[in-house]
Design an enzyme around this catalytic site. Structure first.
Site, short mmCIF file in Angstrom:
data_model
loop_
_atom_site.label_atom_id
_atom_site.label_comp_id
_atom_site.label_asym_id
_atom_site.label_seq_id
_atom_site.Cartn_x
_atom_site.Cartn_y
_atom_site.Cartn_z
N LYS A 158 0.75 -1.32 -0.01
CA LYS A 158 -0.04 -0.04 0.03
C LYS A 158 0.77 1.31 0.15
O LYS A 158 0.73 2.01 0.81
CB LYS A 158 -0.85 -0.15 1.22
CG LYS A 158 -2.40 0.75 0.90
CD LYS A 158 -3.48 0.09 1.72
CE LYS A 158 -4.79 1.05 1.65
NZ LYS A 158 -5.09 1.37 0.23
N1 PMP Z 1 -6.73 -3.42 -3.15
C1 PMP Z 1 -6.22 -2.23 -3.52
C2 PMP Z 1 -5.07 -1.83 -4.48
C3 PMP Z 1 -6.31 -1.28 -2.73
O1 PMP Z 1 -6.19 0.07 -2.74
C4 PMP Z 1 -7.61 -1.42 -1.60
C5 PMP Z 1 -7.99 -0.39 -0.79
N2 PMP Z 1 -7.37 -0.45 0.24
C6 PMP Z 1 -8.02 -2.87 -1.70
C7 PMP Z 1 -7.53 -3.75 -2.65
C8 PMP Z 1 -8.94 -3.47 -0.65
O2 PMP Z 1 -8.26 -3.47 0.70
P1 PMP Z 1 -9.10 -3.32 2.23
O3 PMP Z 1 -10.41 -4.11 1.87
O4 PMP Z 1 -8.08 -3.46 2.92
O5 PMP Z 1 -9.58 -1.84 1.86
#
Ligand code: PMP
Length: 318
Positions: A158
């Protein structure tokens, strides 16, 4: 977006947001060397409070991902959880919100590197409604942009700089008349969407690309896997071919911003009947009840922002 009477957590304290400023020389601004999180707070009219979903897991993910860029959190995880709650109390939102913690390289040195530099943490929050059409579903395309590989910029991290990849794919999709893009990995396998993980249903089995498919290890993804298993729906994490998107019974995306968003069309081909599928709708309803505090929070995933958190011994209490 108006910023009067708005606040941020910056340099260890809650300050008016106008004071939460960084220099244009900051490494993270120049080189994309920051790690971020995204959480949602759901406003409950019935309970008259905000519920932050899986606060602990998000801050823990930030801590772990910090290692990829050689950064340590400047405060213990529990203190950061507490800072999120304090910030939301100060903002006194009475609507759904998004919370954005950023762990960033704060040095003002020229030259990209990750070692030896100081880092800092900032958190802001903003009102945030629906990101995708979770009711009627969305039209997706397979992007001409590839998902970044783990040995380029690790998507599981991230890392802010990695989101140029997502931005290229998202804008290409929107400008071509779609709602969202699905990215393939360098090997040509289905990875994820621009800010959401992907699931498909084939023969009543839930299928999602594995954590080695250059995806973010989504917290919503993990939540839905748990809910599905609880409901007796088999879940398989395995490689997914592009053409499986065209023959799937159901497809949905999931993420903190995206929630559970049915995909009703891929590359101009209707997904099954072109309406949100049954398993998708069931899981979306279960998820919605959970995050809004309408169903039993047996796992302690909600942190109430009013000083009476359900989590034991936790960040919600002052
Ligand atoms: N993939 C990406 C590339 C993201 O940016 C996100 C958002 N955080 C997600 C998947 C989903 O992750 P989460 O459920 O932890 O928000």
């Amino acid at each position: 977006m108006a910023i009067e009477n708005r606040y941020a957590f910056f340099d260890g304290e809650i300050v008016p947001i106008e004071r939460a400023k960084i220099s244009i020389m900051t490494s993270a601004f120049n080189y994309g060397t920051a790690i971020f999180e995204g959480l949602r707070g759901y406003w409950s009219d019935e309970a008259e409070r905000l519920y932050v979903f899986r606060l602990h897991e998000h801050i823990e993910r930030l801590r772990r991902n910090g290692r990829i860029l050689m950064m340590d959190l400047p405060h213990p995880v529990a203190e950061i959880e507490h800072a999120v709650v304090r910030l939301l109390r100060k903002e006194a939102f009475r609507e759904d919100v998004y919370v954005r913690p950023l762990l960033y390289k704060s040095a003002c040195e020229i030259g990209p590197r990750i070692h030896g530099d100081p880092c800092a943490l900032a958190i802001f929050a903003a009102p945030f409604g629906r990101y995708l059409d979770t009711k009627n579903g969305i039209a997706a395309c397979v992007s001409s942009w590839r998902r970044l590989a783990d040995n380029a910029i690790p998507p599981r991290g991230k890392i802010t700089g990695a989101y140029v990849d997502s931005a290229l794919a998202k804008s290409e999709a929107i400008l071509n008349g779609f709602d969202e893009a699905i990215l393939l990995s360098e090997e040509g396998l289905v990875s994820e969407a621009t800010a959401a993980n992907l699931f498909l249903v084939r023969n009543r089995e839930l299928i999602t690309p594995p954590v080695t498919a250059d995806i973010l290890e989504g917290i919503t993804r993990a939540t839905l896997i748990a809910l599905a298993r609880e409901d007796g729906i088999p879940v398989v994490e395995r490689s997914v071919h592009r053409s499986e998107l065209y023959v799937a019974d159901e497809i949905f995306l999931c993420g903190t911003a995206s929630e559970v968003a049915p995909v009703i069309e891929v590359d101009r081909r209707a997904v099954a009947d072109g309406v949100p599928g049954g398993i998708t709708r069931t899981l979306a309803a279960r998820f919605e009840d959970l995050v809004r505090g309408r169903s039993e929070d047996s796992r302690g995933w909600l942190t109430a922002v009013d000083g009476s958190s359900r989590r034991s011994g936790d960040a919600g209490r002052d």
